[in-house]
Write an enzyme that holds these catalytic residues in place. Structure first.
Site, PDB file in Angstrom:
ATOM      1  N   GLU A 265     -19.516  40.989   0.446  1.00 21.30           N
ATOM      2  CA  GLU A 265     -18.103  41.259   0.713  1.00 21.30           C
ATOM      3  C   GLU A 265     -17.642  42.401  -0.179  1.00 21.30           C
ATOM      4  OE1 GLU A 265     -15.904  37.582   0.375  1.00 21.30           O
ATOM      5  OE2 GLU A 265     -17.199  36.580   1.826  1.00 21.30           O
ATOM      6  N   HIS A 284     -12.093  37.139   4.411  1.00 19.19           N
ATOM      7  CA  HIS A 284     -12.025  36.047   3.434  1.00 19.19           C
ATOM      8  C   HIS A 284     -10.573  35.637   3.144  1.00 19.19           C
ATOM      9  CE1 HIS A 284     -14.510  34.088  -0.023  1.00 19.19           C
ATOM     10  NE2 HIS A 284     -13.497  33.319   0.337  1.00 19.19           N
TER      11      HIS A 284
HETATM   12  C1  GLV Z   1     -12.040  30.744  -1.440  1.00 18.54           C
HETATM   13  O1  GLV Z   1     -13.040  31.111  -0.874  1.00 18.54           O
HETATM   14  C2  GLV Z   1     -12.034  29.815  -2.505  1.00 18.54           C
HETATM   15  O2  GLV Z   1     -13.111  29.450  -3.003  1.00 18.54           O
HETATM   16  O3  GLV Z   1     -10.931  29.409  -2.915  1.00 18.54           O
END
Ligand code: GLV
Ligand code: GLV
Length: 324
Positions: A265, A284
């Protein structure tokens, strides 16, 4: 006391930080704090308000000479070397529960968007290709009454199962440990991974990143899924072999995939997965509702205050730190 914020956090809650504390904050919005800055600034910090893009590895811990508390604004903590933290007596706090509904809702969003080909459809209109209503134009898949397979039945999985039940879905799950209490409470059934993949119309990945879950979805696994099935990942990219996913999607071995997380990412625009019509990718954003992010900030701050006051955190990842 010095608190290091690795991201710009703008919240009235920051006013609760005692005036005598020093606050250092990386203020470039949506950019990560450069590694050299992080290592420099953590060297005299007492607490760090971190997030999932910070790599808190052994090099980090060598620099973090004064650090007493790590607070990550996330539920996942695969970016943090927990052994190092525990060895150094540093509690690591995270922010579960408050984000479960939001992440489950994103899983549903991706399920619906893939099933009804929402993104492709809009693209079609934008490209001025819509000539008339069509009997099978963008015919997709149904959700109500279909079978959902949840990989990883933790806090988020349980919420998703409840939401799915409201859509009259049948729910099966695969998990490291069988959880008979949840089976009774939510009317869900345990399956081994292979059976889950063969049976389910929707497969949602919620297993956390670990050595055990690395690439648990490979070509063999995707091939077990039905050609009409949809795969959704709202956990971590490392659970999926993306090359295998690309191959299966391009062979139409499964119907579509909805992805919130990636092996690397940010995913780059020339990534093969992004060339496919049957992929929906988002950056994400599982927990990204305003309300949820506010709550995550609140808990992450409380974890810091508790840690600096030698009190137990609201949610400690490495509980064993208290036994040392
Ligand atoms: C997001 O991916 C988190 O771990 O809060
Ligand atoms: C669709 O719009 C229908 O009337 O069936």
């Amino acid at each position: 006391m010095k608190i290091l914020f690795t991201r710009l956090i703008q919240s009235p809650l920051l006013e609760q930080i005692p005036k005598e504390y020093e606050v250092v904050m990386w203020e470039e919005e949506n950019k990560i704090m450069p590694r050299n800055e992080l290592l420099k600034e953590v060297s005299d910090a007492d607490a760090i308000f971190a997030n999932l893009t910070d790599r808190l590895d052994s090099e980090f811990f060598e620099h973090a000479k004064k650090l007493k508390i790590i607070s990550t604004m996330a539920v996942g903590f695969d970016n943090i070397d927990l052994q190092e933290a525990t060895k150094r007596g540093i509690p690591v706090g995270h922010t579960p529960d408050v984000l479960s509904e939001a992440v489950a809702e994103l899983a549903l969003t991706l399920m619906f968007a893939c099933a009804r080909r929402v993104v492709e459809s809009m693209q079609f209109i934008r490209e001025n290709k819509w000539e008339s209503w069509g009997p099978y134009l963008f015919a997709g898949q149904k959700i109500s009454g279909a079978k959902l397979g949840i990989i990883g039945m933790g806090r988020i999985g349980k919420i998703l199962a409840k939401q799915a039940k409201a859509l009259n879905m049948e729910v099966v799950y695969a998990n490291r440990r069988r959880d008979e209490e949840t089976e009774k409470a939510l009317n869900v059934q345990f399956r081994d991974l292979d059976s889950l993949l063969k049976e389910s119309d929707y497969v949602v990945m919620l297993a956390p990143a670990s050595e055990e879950t690395y690439h648990i979805m490979g070509y063999r696994e995707f091939s077990l899924m039905k050609a009409t099935s949809i795969f959704v990942n709202v956990s971590r990219g490392s659970t999926v072999d993306e090359e295998a996913l690309y191959k299966v999607l391009s062979e139409h071995g499964i119907f579509a995939a909805g992805l919130d997380v990636f092996e690397i990412e940010p995913i780059q625009k020339d990534h093969p997965l992004l060339s496919l019509d049957n992929v929906i990718a988002v950056p994400h954003i599982g927990s990204a509702t305003k309300e949820t992010r506010d709550k995550m900030v609140e808990i992450a701050l409380k974890n810091i205050f508790n840690g600096l006051n030698n009190e137990q955190l609201l949610y400690t990842v490495n509980e064993e730190v208290y036994k040392i």
